[in-house]
Design an enzyme around this catalytic site. Structure first.
Site, mmCIF file in Angstrom:
data_model
loop_
_atom_site.group_PDB
_atom_site.id
_atom_site.type_symbol
_atom_site.label_atom_id
_atom_site.label_comp_id
_atom_site.label_asym_id
_atom_site.label_seq_id
_atom_site.Cartn_x
_atom_site.Cartn_y
_atom_site.Cartn_z
ATOM 1 N N ASP A 40 3.640 -6.864 1.867
ATOM 2 C CA ASP A 40 2.568 -6.597 0.912
ATOM 3 C C ASP A 40 3.067 -5.613 -0.153
ATOM 4 O O ASP A 40 2.930 -5.824 -1.364
ATOM 5 C CB ASP A 40 1.383 -5.994 1.697
ATOM 6 C CG ASP A 40 0.112 -5.914 0.880
ATOM 7 O OD1 ASP A 40 0.118 -6.356 -0.277
ATOM 8 O OD2 ASP A 40 -0.892 -5.391 1.401
ATOM 9 N N ASP A 70 4.912 -6.565 -4.260
ATOM 10 C CA ASP A 70 4.370 -6.013 -5.509
ATOM 11 C C ASP A 70 5.436 -5.208 -6.253
ATOM 12 O O ASP A 70 5.515 -5.248 -7.482
ATOM 13 C CB ASP A 70 3.156 -5.110 -5.231
ATOM 14 C CG ASP A 70 1.851 -5.898 -5.335
ATOM 15 O OD1 ASP A 70 1.904 -7.140 -5.214
ATOM 16 O OD2 ASP A 70 0.786 -5.281 -5.527
ATOM 17 N N ASP A 126 12.337 1.594 4.115
ATOM 18 C CA ASP A 126 12.443 2.671 3.113
ATOM 19 C C ASP A 126 13.671 2.445 2.226
ATOM 20 O O ASP A 126 13.615 2.603 0.999
ATOM 21 C CB ASP A 126 12.463 4.063 3.772
ATOM 22 C CG ASP A 126 13.255 4.114 5.060
ATOM 23 O OD1 ASP A 126 13.665 3.040 5.560
ATOM 24 O OD2 ASP A 126 13.473 5.211 5.585
ATOM 25 N N TYR A 170 -2.362 -5.519 10.077
ATOM 26 C CA TYR A 170 -3.570 -5.947 9.370
ATOM 27 C C TYR A 170 -4.524 -6.714 10.286
ATOM 28 O O TYR A 170 -5.714 -6.807 10.014
ATOM 29 C CB TYR A 170 -3.231 -6.834 8.167
ATOM 30 C CG TYR A 170 -2.554 -6.111 7.013
ATOM 31 C CD1 TYR A 170 -2.256 -4.760 7.084
ATOM 32 C CD2 TYR A 170 -2.214 -6.785 5.851
ATOM 33 C CE1 TYR A 170 -1.627 -4.108 6.043
ATOM 34 C CE2 TYR A 170 -1.595 -6.137 4.792
ATOM 35 C CZ TYR A 170 -1.298 -4.798 4.894
ATOM 36 O OH TYR A 170 -0.679 -4.149 3.857
ATOM 37 N N LYS A 227 11.625 -1.690 10.485
ATOM 38 C CA LYS A 227 11.630 -0.240 10.705
ATOM 39 C C LYS A 227 11.983 -0.043 12.181
ATOM 40 O O LYS A 227 11.291 0.632 12.939
ATOM 41 C CB LYS A 227 10.241 0.337 10.342
ATOM 42 C CG LYS A 227 10.157 1.846 10.259
ATOM 43 C CD LYS A 227 10.874 2.441 9.071
ATOM 44 C CE LYS A 227 10.871 3.963 9.173
ATOM 45 N NZ LYS A 227 11.786 4.602 8.202
#
Ligand code: NAD
Length: 363
Positions: free
Chosen positions: A246, A250, A222, A135, A190
Site C-alpha cells: 500500500d 504510492d 525500510d 488489514y 520485515k
C-alpha cells in the site's frame, strides 16, 4: 470477451468513456455492459455495490472501473460509503493480486520530483498482496489493556498474519510476471523483526527455486522505501504484503510525477480482474472535461493483456499513448511550457487517432 463497465463517481464517467472509445476501435468484439457503482449506485439503488452490479461483475471476464467517492458521502455510515464498493468487489471476486506499474515516460521525466537521470526509462511493477495481512487479520479491536506498558488503559490492536498458501500464490504471480519482463523479483519484507515476514521470506525463497531463470533478492521494507528514491531503476518486479505494498506503491507512483498516468489491476486465481486508474474520483475537477484519461486507457490495456489474452491489442494502446505524448499533447495535470494543453475528450480522440493511424482535427 465480456467486460463490466463501472464508471463510478466524479471524473470516473469522463475517463471511462474515453477508455471505452479506445477499446471500440481495436477490431475486437467485446460485450460491454455498464452499471452504477459507488456514490452513483447509492443514489440509484441505496447501496454502493448493488446486487445487480455485483452479479454483472462476477459474470464478466474483466471489470473496467473508473473511480468512486465524493466528499458529500463522508457522513454516511461506513458500510454505505462509495469506497466500500471496491472492498466488496475485491472480497467477492477474490482479487488477491494487485499490479501497480510505475512507468516514467521519457517525455514526462520533468514531472518527477527526482532528477531526470534517476527516473528516465523507469519501469517498475509493484505486486501487492491484497486480501491478507494486518488489514484483514483477526482478532482486532479496542479494549482495556490486560497487560503491556499500561495495563488497564484503553488500547487498540490488529493482527498481522499470512498463511503459506497465501504467500505461495502471490509469489508465483510475481515470478510469472517477471518472466515476461526483466526476470528480476525483489521480495520486500520485515523478516528481521516480524514472524509473519520471516515465513514470507522463507516461502518466497522456496517458490523461487521453481523459477531459476528469475533473479530473486530480498529487501527489508525500510531499505526498499529508501532505494525507491535513491536508485529506483534497480527494481523490476517488487512483491510484498498488503500494508507494505500500500505504502510503497504510492511512493513508486510519485516517482513518475503524475498520478493521472498510472493504471492498476487486481486479479484473482482465474485471471479475472478489476482494472482501474491508480487515482481517485477527483471531485475538484469533475465535470470540467480536464481530467487525464490516460491512466484509465492504460488500465484497459492491462485488461487486454492480463484478463483477455490480447497482448498485441494491449501493446497497440500503449504505443498510441507514447505517440500522443511524443506529439506534445498534454492534459492540465502533465502540461508544461512548450506542450499543447488538451481536454479529456481530445486526449481520448488523439489516442484513437494514433491507434487507427488517422489524423483528426484537435477539438
Ligand atoms: P484523487 O486521486 O481523486 O485526487 C488527488 C488530486 O489529483 C486532485 O487534485 C485531483 O484533481 C488530481 N487528479 C486525480 N486524478 C486525476 C486525473 N485523472 N487527471 C488530472 N488530475 C487528477 O484523491 P483524493 O482527492 O484524495 O480523493 C477524492 C475522492 O476519491 C475521495 O472520495 C476518495 O475516497 C476517492 N478515492 C477513490 C479511489 C478509487 O476509486 N479507487 C482511490 C483513491 C481515492
Amino acid at each position: 470477451m465480456k467486460i463490466a463497465v463501472l464508471p463510478g463517481d466524479g471524473i470516473g464517467t469522463e475517463i471511462v468513456a474515453e477508455a471505452v472509445k479506445v477499446l471500440n476501435v481495436l477490431d475486437l468484439s467485446f460485450e460491454m455492459e455498464t452499471a452504477p457503482v459507488g456514490g452513483a449506485a447509492y443514489e440509484a439503488a441505496g447501496h454502493p455495490l448493488p446486487e445487480a452490479t455485483l452479479k454483472l461483475a462476477k459474470d464478466a471476464d474483466a471489470i473496467l472501473f473508473g473511480a468512486v467517492g465524493d466528499w458529500k458521502y463522508d457522513k454516511l455510515e461506513r458500510a454505505l460509503r462509495p469506497e466500500q464498493a471496491i472492498l466488496g468487489l475485491r472480497k467477492h471476486l477474490g482479487l488477491f493480486a494487485n499490479f501497480r506499474p510505475a512507468i516514467c515516460y521519457e517525455q514526462l521525466t520533468h514531472a518527477s520530483s527526482l532528477k531526470p537521470e534517476l527516473v528516465a526509462g523507469l519501469d517498475i511493477l509493484i505486486i501487492r498482496e491484497l486480501t491478507g495481512d494486518i488489514y484483514f487479520g483477526q482478532p482486532r479491536g479496542r479494549r482495556t489493556a490486560p497487560d503491556g506498558h499500561f495495563p488497564g488503559a484503553e488500547e487498540a490492536f490488529d493482527t498481522m498474519r499470512y498463511s503459506r498458501p497465501e504467500i505461495e500464490r502471490i509469489a508465483r504471480v510475481a515470478f510469472e510476471a517477471a518472466r515476461k519482463r526483466n526476470k528480476h523479483v525483489t521480495s520486500v519484507d520485515k523478516a528481521n523483526v516480524l514472524e509473519t515476514f520471516q515465513l514470507w521470506k522463507d516461502v518466497v525463497t522456496e517458490v523461487g527455486k521453481d523459477y531459476p531463470d528469475v533473479t530473486l533478492d530480498h529487501m527489508y521494507v525500510d531499505n526498499a522505501a529508501m532505494q525507491l528514491v535513491k536508485k529506483p531503476k534497480f527494481f523490476d518486479v517488487v512483491v510484498t504484503g498488503n500494508m507494505f505494498g500500500d505504502i510503497l506503491s504510492d511512493e513508486a507512483a510519485m516517482l513518475t510525477g503524475s498520478i493521472g498516468m498510472l493504471p492498476s489491476a487486481s486479479l484473482n486465481a482465474g485471471n479475472q480482474g478489476l482494472y482501474e486508474p491508480s487515482h481517485g474520483s477527483a471531485p475538484d475537477i469533475a465535470g470540467q472535461g480536464v481530467a487525464n484519461p490516460l491512466a484509465t486507457i492504460l488500465s484497459a490495456a492491462m485488461m487486454l493483456r492480463y484478463s483477455l489474452n490480447q497482448p498485441e491489442a494491449a501493446a497497440r494502446i500503449e504505443s498510441a499513448v507514447q505517440a500522443v505524448l511524443a506529439q506534445g499533447l498534454r492534459t492540465a495535470d502533465i502540461w508544461s511550457e512548450g506542450t499543447t494543453k488538451v481536454g479529456t475528450r481530445a486526449m481520448g480522440d488523439a489516442v484513437v487517432a494514433a491507434i487507427t493511424k488517422t489524423t483528426i482535427t484537435k477539438s
